[in-house]
Scaffold this active site. Structure first.
Site, short mmCIF file in Angstrom:
data_model
loop_
_atom_site.label_atom_id
_atom_site.label_comp_id
_atom_site.label_asym_id
_atom_site.label_seq_id
_atom_site.Cartn_x
_atom_site.Cartn_y
_atom_site.Cartn_z
N THR A 1 -5.85 -3.60 5.34
CA THR A 1 -4.50 -3.40 4.83
C THR A 1 -3.74 -2.55 5.84
OG1 THR A 1 -3.16 -2.98 2.87
CG2 THR A 1 -4.88 -1.36 3.32
N CYS B 1 1.49 4.78 -0.13
CA CYS B 1 0.57 3.91 -0.87
C CYS B 1 -0.88 4.35 -0.62
CB CYS B 1 0.70 2.47 -0.38
SG CYS B 1 2.30 1.72 -0.72
N HIS C 1 -4.34 -2.21 -2.53
CA HIS C 1 -3.23 -1.47 -1.90
C HIS C 1 -2.23 -1.17 -3.02
CE1 HIS C 1 -0.29 -1.19 1.75
NE2 HIS C 1 0.26 -0.58 0.72
#
Lengths: 203, 162
Positions: free
Chosen positions: B21, B27, B44
């Site tokens: 990711t 995040c 995520h």
């Protein structure tokens, strides 16, 4: 919000606001840079959160982003994104070659460019709607596009998975600069702006 | 096979390959790993808590409290055992300084996300064995499925392996 909630004439209105606002912004920028700036016709789209970084070259692309909020009867976000090399080029151009890095001076230049673009957009919108907006001081981040945009979406507490985006790309030849302006309104409230403008257009 | 996990997305994979990711700011990237069955998962998440938005239909993969149980279910279906699963997390940074109306710094979403992910893990009974969180820069997180090793990198050349 679904994809059918935007009528073609509403999209046209949003594009027109984008046009006028960015017209103002490019005029100020081109005076500063002393060269012509080309502006693409704004694109209005409804797009999923996760697809936004793809619009600017992917989530890992190094970018500088100037972000501010416009607060008023209708609130929205103004995001001005520049690829890293564009940001460095504009720093160099506006400091007469004195600096081309993200030092204190360079960062202020970038913030100011973002500020001019955002303020020009807002003044056009104010003019067309008679709404007044208060712009929060622009803040800057330089990092991966995905990290910055994700952070903005999170700070926005965006409940929707789909965003209404007004995207305009600016570019110049001499300075080799490219910038993207994204306007991210809260759609529910933004509708009233579109309606006001729609009624005015029908007269 | 390299599988990319986007914002508000989950992927699970067995035996080999890489889950990646890119661009974690505030995040959080969470990985689950069962070394016995060689089953890996990556999520995520964008926001801490789905319950504050319960009036509308939501993507459960966006929130810490809903994404992690979904990822666990997915892994169990692929043959993982819950008692073997451990977690590693990365992200939750603060790229911008946001101020409240009275001028004081706000608790960043990154910080809220870190707390929410940790709480969710605790509620689920999954142990957190490694983390690389906070700071003021974005991260990319890679999970090598065969070994369970996680590699963190940033634009500035920061690297971490755990």
């Amino acid at each position: 919000m679904d994809k059918n909630s935007l009528k073609p004439e509403q999209i046209d209105i949003l594009k027109e606001i984008g046009n006028i606002g960015m017209g103002n912004a490019t005029t100020s920028l081109s005076k500063m840079l002393e060269e012509k700036i080309k502006m693409d016709v704004p694109e209005v789209s409804l797009i999923s959160l996760s697809e936004v970084p793809e619009l600017v070259g992917g989530p890992e692309k190094p970018v500088a982003v100037v972000f501010s909020k416009a607060l008023g009867e209708v609130s929205f976000f103004i995001i001005f994104l520049m690829p890293e090399h564009s940001a460095l080029n504009i720093i160099k151009a506006l400091t007469d070659g004195e600096t081309n890095e993200f030092c204190y001076m360079g960062r202020s230049v970038i913030r100011e460019v973002g500020n001019i673009v955002g303020a020009a957009y807002l003044s056009a919108l104010s003019f067309l709607t008679n709404y007044t907006f208060k712009q929060t001081p622009p803040i800057l981040a330089i990092d991966m596009a995905g990290a910055i945009l994700g952070t903005i979406f999170a700070e926005a507490d965006l409940a929707d998975d789909t965003l209404l985006l007004i995207k305009t790309i600016l570019n110049t030849e001499l300075t080799d600069f490219e910038g993207y302006l994204f306007i991210v309104p809260n759609w529910e409230k933004f509708k009233s702006i579109v309606e006001i403008l729609g009624l005015e257009l029908e007269e | 096979m390299i599988t990319r996990v986007k914002i508000a997305d989950i992927a699970t994979q067995r035996v080999s390959g890489v889950l990646i990711t890119v661009g974690l700011g505030s995040c959080i990237g969470t990985v689950f790993y069962d070394s016995k069955s060689i089953t890996a998962g990556m999520a995520h998440v964008l926001l801490p808590d789905s319950t504050q938005f319960n009036s509308r239909k939501q993507n459960p993969m966006k929130y810490a409290d809903t994404a992690l149980p979904l990822m666990l279910d997915d892994m169990l279906k692929k043959g993982a055992l819950k008692k073997n699963i451990v977690a590693k997390i990365a992200g939750g940074s603060k790229l911008f300084e946001f101020n409240t109306s009275d001028g004081k710094p706000e608790v960043s979403v990154g910080e809220k996300n870190i707390q929410a992910v940790k709480k969710t893990l605790k509620d689920m009974g999954i142990s957190l064995v490694a983390e690389d969180v906070g700071g003021t820069f974005g991260r990319t997180m890679k999970l090598f499925v065969d070994t369970g090793k996680v590699e963190i990198s940033s634009l500035e050349g920061y690297k971490k392996l755990f």
